[in-house]
Design a protein around this motif. Structure first.
Motif, mmCIF file in Angstrom:
data_model
loop_
_atom_site.group_PDB
_atom_site.id
_atom_site.type_symbol
_atom_site.label_atom_id
_atom_site.label_comp_id
_atom_site.label_asym_id
_atom_site.label_seq_id
_atom_site.Cartn_x
_atom_site.Cartn_y
_atom_site.Cartn_z
ATOM 1 N N ASP A 2 0.822 -1.217 0.000
ATOM 2 C CA ASP A 2 0.000 0.000 0.000
ATOM 3 C C ASP A 2 0.850 1.258 0.000
ATOM 4 O O ASP A 2 0.518 2.248 -0.663
ATOM 5 N N PHE A 3 1.948 1.255 0.773
ATOM 6 C CA PHE A 3 2.784 2.457 0.845
ATOM 7 C C PHE A 3 3.355 2.810 -0.522
ATOM 8 O O PHE A 3 3.377 3.972 -0.925
ATOM 9 N N ALA A 4 3.852 1.789 -1.243
ATOM 10 C CA ALA A 4 4.419 2.028 -2.575
ATOM 11 C C ALA A 4 3.368 2.628 -3.501
ATOM 12 O O ALA A 4 3.661 3.540 -4.287
ATOM 13 N N MET A 5 2.126 2.134 -3.427
ATOM 14 C CA MET A 5 1.078 2.650 -4.298
ATOM 15 C C MET A 5 0.743 4.092 -3.950
ATOM 16 O O MET A 5 0.638 4.954 -4.834
ATOM 17 N N ILE A 6 0.588 4.402 -2.659
ATOM 18 C CA ILE A 6 0.242 5.765 -2.247
ATOM 19 C C ILE A 6 1.351 6.739 -2.620
ATOM 20 O O ILE A 6 1.103 7.828 -3.163
ATOM 21 N N ALA A 7 2.611 6.354 -2.345
ATOM 22 C CA ALA A 7 3.736 7.221 -2.681
ATOM 23 C C ALA A 7 3.842 7.435 -4.187
ATOM 24 O O ALA A 7 4.126 8.541 -4.661
ATOM 25 N N SER A 8 3.596 6.384 -4.948
ATOM 26 C CA SER A 8 3.681 6.480 -6.407
ATOM 27 C C SER A 8 2.591 7.380 -6.975
ATOM 28 O O SER A 8 2.845 8.207 -7.859
ATOM 29 N N LEU A 9 1.373 7.235 -6.478
ATOM 30 C CA LEU A 9 0.288 8.114 -6.916
ATOM 31 C C LEU A 9 0.602 9.566 -6.584
ATOM 32 O O LEU A 9 0.314 10.478 -7.373
ATOM 33 N N ALA A 10 1.221 9.800 -5.421
ATOM 34 C CA ALA A 10 1.592 11.163 -5.034
ATOM 35 C C ALA A 10 2.626 11.740 -5.997
ATOM 36 O O ALA A 10 2.544 12.918 -6.390
ATOM 37 N N LEU A 11 3.614 10.941 -6.401
ATOM 38 C CA LEU A 11 4.619 11.403 -7.358
ATOM 39 C C LEU A 11 3.977 11.763 -8.696
ATOM 40 O O LEU A 11 4.341 12.770 -9.329
ATOM 41 N N ILE A 12 3.025 10.943 -9.149
ATOM 42 C CA ILE A 12 2.343 11.227 -10.420
ATOM 43 C C ILE A 12 1.539 12.508 -10.311
ATOM 44 O O ILE A 12 1.542 13.350 -11.223
ATOM 45 N N ILE A 13 0.848 12.679 -9.199
ATOM 46 C CA ILE A 13 0.024 13.875 -8.992
ATOM 47 C C ILE A 13 0.890 15.132 -8.997
ATOM 48 O O ILE A 13 0.575 16.120 -9.676
ATOM 49 N N ILE A 14 1.994 15.112 -8.254
ATOM 50 C CA ILE A 14 2.881 16.280 -8.191
ATOM 51 C C ILE A 14 3.551 16.506 -9.547
ATOM 52 O O ILE A 14 3.640 17.647 -10.038
ATOM 53 N N GLY A 15 4.031 15.422 -10.163
ATOM 54 C CA GLY A 15 4.709 15.551 -11.450
ATOM 55 C C GLY A 15 3.822 16.133 -12.523
ATOM 56 O O GLY A 15 4.252 16.995 -13.299
ATOM 57 N N ASN A 16 2.572 15.694 -12.579
ATOM 58 C CA ASN A 16 1.648 16.232 -13.576
ATOM 59 C C ASN A 16 1.411 17.722 -13.364
ATOM 60 O O ASN A 16 1.217 18.470 -14.316
ATOM 61 N N GLY A 17 1.435 18.146 -12.101
ATOM 62 C CA GLY A 17 1.267 19.570 -11.804
ATOM 63 C C GLY A 17 2.343 20.424 -12.422
ATOM 64 O O GLY A 17 2.091 21.559 -12.858
ATOM 65 N N PHE A 18 3.566 19.903 -12.474
ATOM 66 C CA PHE A 18 4.655 20.646 -13.102
ATOM 67 C C PHE A 18 4.648 20.498 -14.619
ATOM 68 O O PHE A 18 5.033 21.420 -15.338
ATOM 69 N N PHE A 19 4.224 19.355 -15.120
ATOM 70 C CA PHE A 19 4.335 19.070 -16.551
ATOM 71 C C PHE A 19 3.182 19.634 -17.359
ATOM 72 O O PHE A 19 3.383 20.363 -18.339
ATOM 73 N N LYS A 20 1.965 19.310 -16.961
ATOM 74 C CA LYS A 20 0.811 19.502 -17.834
ATOM 75 C C LYS A 20 0.515 20.956 -18.195
ATOM 76 O O LYS A 20 0.364 21.276 -19.381
ATOM 77 N N PRO A 21 0.418 21.886 -17.231
ATOM 78 C CA PRO A 21 0.055 23.250 -17.644
ATOM 79 C C PRO A 21 1.170 23.940 -18.405
ATOM 80 O O PRO A 21 0.922 24.792 -19.259
ATOM 81 N N ASN A 22 2.415 23.558 -18.120
ATOM 82 C CA ASN A 22 3.538 24.313 -18.647
ATOM 83 C C ASN A 22 3.923 23.921 -20.057
ATOM 84 O O ASN A 22 4.399 24.757 -20.826
ATOM 85 N N ILE A 23 3.690 22.667 -20.437
ATOM 86 C CA ILE A 23 3.968 22.307 -21.831
ATOM 87 C C ILE A 23 2.917 22.932 -22.743
ATOM 88 O O ILE A 23 3.216 23.366 -23.860
ATOM 89 N N SER A 24 1.673 23.040 -22.250
ATOM 90 C CA SER A 24 0.624 23.704 -23.036
ATOM 91 C C SER A 24 0.904 25.202 -23.152
ATOM 92 O O SER A 24 0.681 25.810 -24.201
ATOM 93 N N THR A 25 1.379 25.809 -22.068
ATOM 94 C CA THR A 25 1.705 27.234 -22.081
ATOM 95 C C THR A 25 2.908 27.506 -22.969
ATOM 96 O O THR A 25 2.943 28.491 -23.723
#
Length: 550
Positions: free
Chosen positions: A103-126
């Protein structure tokens, strides 16, 4: 139009392939995440559809909530290229982490994806929008976003096939790891194109009336975190259906207030375009609430209610590339007391799809069950999620041609009008699923897979009218220093819609007749379209005033 104006900046093509591989990883993960959670037979988590829908909706909500922070930091501190690189690496690590047990690996991994998308998604479109700031490219901005959007869907189309092959032949973990490999490829391609968008990567310092970063974090982000925790822990009962939904909604309120304050404190010049964008953001929430049910409600329909048996002659080749799932009687249900095998129901008459049994056989006549020792070959459920990106790839050139044809005759709809038509077309796609419900006798029998294909085809047209046009509108109307932040606002509306998609999908079993589920979606989309219709004249005037064309 001169040949000079018909060209696109070279950076578009690097961003196209970077986004293609990033979306390959993201949609590979999404294609199997819900199935992984409800699987109780082949190494999945074995949790209920209701809880899986809630988790899925919460995850994709937070994935699109963090662009608010990522866009802000890119605008003021990090720049777009560094932010995109950080985001891509974090997402890759998150996907690979999902391959680890626990469970810890899954929660930590989902958190990394959530944070990473925050940096990636709006800025490549901008960053893409910045490439079109030069006069020779400005007229092509809508088309550029359509091309970019097709890159997103090339990755999304390939992903389910890779996911199906790996999870059927090697297991869930290998499929999740492949998503990480795809993301690393996207980052590498982005780095290779660095020189082509270097000039567009310009920090945008705060204006006189803008909040400082410290103030934003102290009065927006910190209160959002605190409100989310309170919504999860301290609120008695479930106000909005579940602890995670309460936490998300309470946490989103300070951020929504912040965007309202941007308008309240804006200069007279900026007030109208910000107001127009906020109005669009509010309305398109409904679109995302419907569209993102492809990973939950429509996946449920494909898994339990759709005829997925392989066509004779295709079983061998399909099995060789991992498209086939095997089902046999050893995991099947028992007949009801009256011997009816078409649908196994509980005391209230609801169709049972319990974990630990083969859900596919629940509403399949016994005469069609596989004989003892001979499994039934089925198309893997996640492959249905390749239908939408397939139609995006197929239809994007036609939609671009259609709008170009109208533009040359002076009849092209305004960008807000395209979004309105997108919502109307989305409503029509839900009516196709109403037809599927009646064709399958409300789940008592399998329905043809063509109903899902038809629904995806229609909603894809709506998507092409709405989603790339929304990105283009943000780029057109945002004050230059706030472009990435307002792009974060677009993704905030996506985030709220995504969460609502999970809330709606979690109610699936509460509808005795599934047609009502899809009719509720239809009504919501039509109401949203009507809201834009009422604002259309006002929106056109604002776009015209700030771009010289509507």
């Amino acid at each position: 139009m001169s040949s000079k104006k018909s060209k696109h900046p070279k950076g578009l093509y690097y961003l196209f392939f970077s986004e293609m591989w990033e979306r390959f990883g993201f949609y590979l993960m999404l294609a199997i995440f819900f199935l992984y959670m409800i699987d109780a037979q082949n190494g999945g988590l074995g949790i209920s559809k209701e809880n899986a829908s809630d988790i899925f909706g919460t995850f994709i909500a937070f994935v699109y909530l963090t662009p608010f922070v990522g866009g802000l930091l890119a605008d003021r501190v990090l720049g777009y290229r560094l932010s995109i690189s950080i985001g891509g690496i974090l997402m890759a690590l998150g996907y690979i982490g999902l391959a680890l047990p626990g469970d810890f690996a899954m929660i930590a991994s989902l958190a990394l994806i959530i944070i990473g998308n925050g940096f990636f998604k709006p800025n490549i479109s901008t960053l893409l929008g910045g490439l079109y700031s030069k006069p020779e490219y400005q007229e092509q901005k809508d088309t550029g976003y359509n091309i970019f959007y097709m890159g997103i869907n090339v990755g999304a189309f390939i992903a389910p096939f890779v996911a199906s092959y790996l999870r059927n032949n090697y297991g869930w973990g290998y499929a999740f790891a492949a998503a990480g490999v795809g993301m690393f490829l996207g980052v590498l391609i982005f780095w290779l194109g660095n020189k082509h968008y270097k000039e567009a990567d310009v920090l945008k310092p705060a204006a006189k009336n803008d909040m400082s970063l410290t103030r934003i974090f102290s009065i927006v982000i910190l209160p959002a975190v605190i409100a989310g925790v309170l919504g999860w822990v301290l609120i008695p009962g479930n106000i909005f259906g579940s602890d995670s939904t309460d936490a998300f909604i309470f946490g989103a309120i300070p951020i929504m207030v912040f965007y309202g304050s941007l308008w309240a404190r804006a200069s007279a010049e900026d007030k109208k375009p910000i107001a127009a964008l906020l109005s669009i953001f509010a309305v398109v929430i409904v679109f995302w609430a419907i569209f993102k049910q492809n990973g939950t409600a429509l996946t449920t329909w494909a898994e339990y209610y759709t005829d997925r048996e392989m066509v004779e002659g295709l079983e061998g080749p399909a099995g060789a590339i991992g498209m086939v799932q095997k089902v046999d009687q050893s995991l099947s249900t028992v007949p009801d007391y009256d011997g009816n095998f078409r649908a196994r129901t509980d005391a209230d008459g609801k169709v049972i799809t319990k974990e630990g049994v083969s859900p596919y056989l629940n509403n399949l006549p016994q005469q069609d069950w596989p004989s003892e020792g001979k499994p039934l070959s089925l198309i893997s459920t996640e492959l249905f999620q390749s239908i939408n990106p397939f139609f995006v790839i197929l239809l994007t050139p036609l939609v671009v041609w259609f709008f170009t044809f109208l533009r040359r005759r002076g009849k092209e709809p305004s960008t807000p009008a395209k979004i309105m038509w997108g919502l109307i077309i989305t409503a029509l796609s839900t009516l196709v699923m109403v037809g599927a419900v009646f064709a399958g006798m409300n789940g008592a029998e399998k329905s043809s897979a063509m109903w899902l294909v038809g629904s995806y085809a229609v909603i894809t047209i709506g998507e092409l009218f709405l989603s790339p046009m929304g990105l283009s509108l943000v780029s057109k109307l945002s004050p230059p220093r706030l472009t990435a932040l307002m792009m974060g606002g677009w993704f905030l509306s996506t985030s709220i819609g995504n969460k609502l998609s999970g809330v709606l999908a979690s109610m699936w079993d509460k509808y005795d007749h599934k047609a009502y589920f899809f009719l509720v979606n239809c009504l919501g989309s039509l109401l949203a379209a009507f809201a834009i219709f009422l604002m259309l004249k006002w929106l056109r005037q604002i776009v015209l005033a700030h771009t010289g064309k509507s």
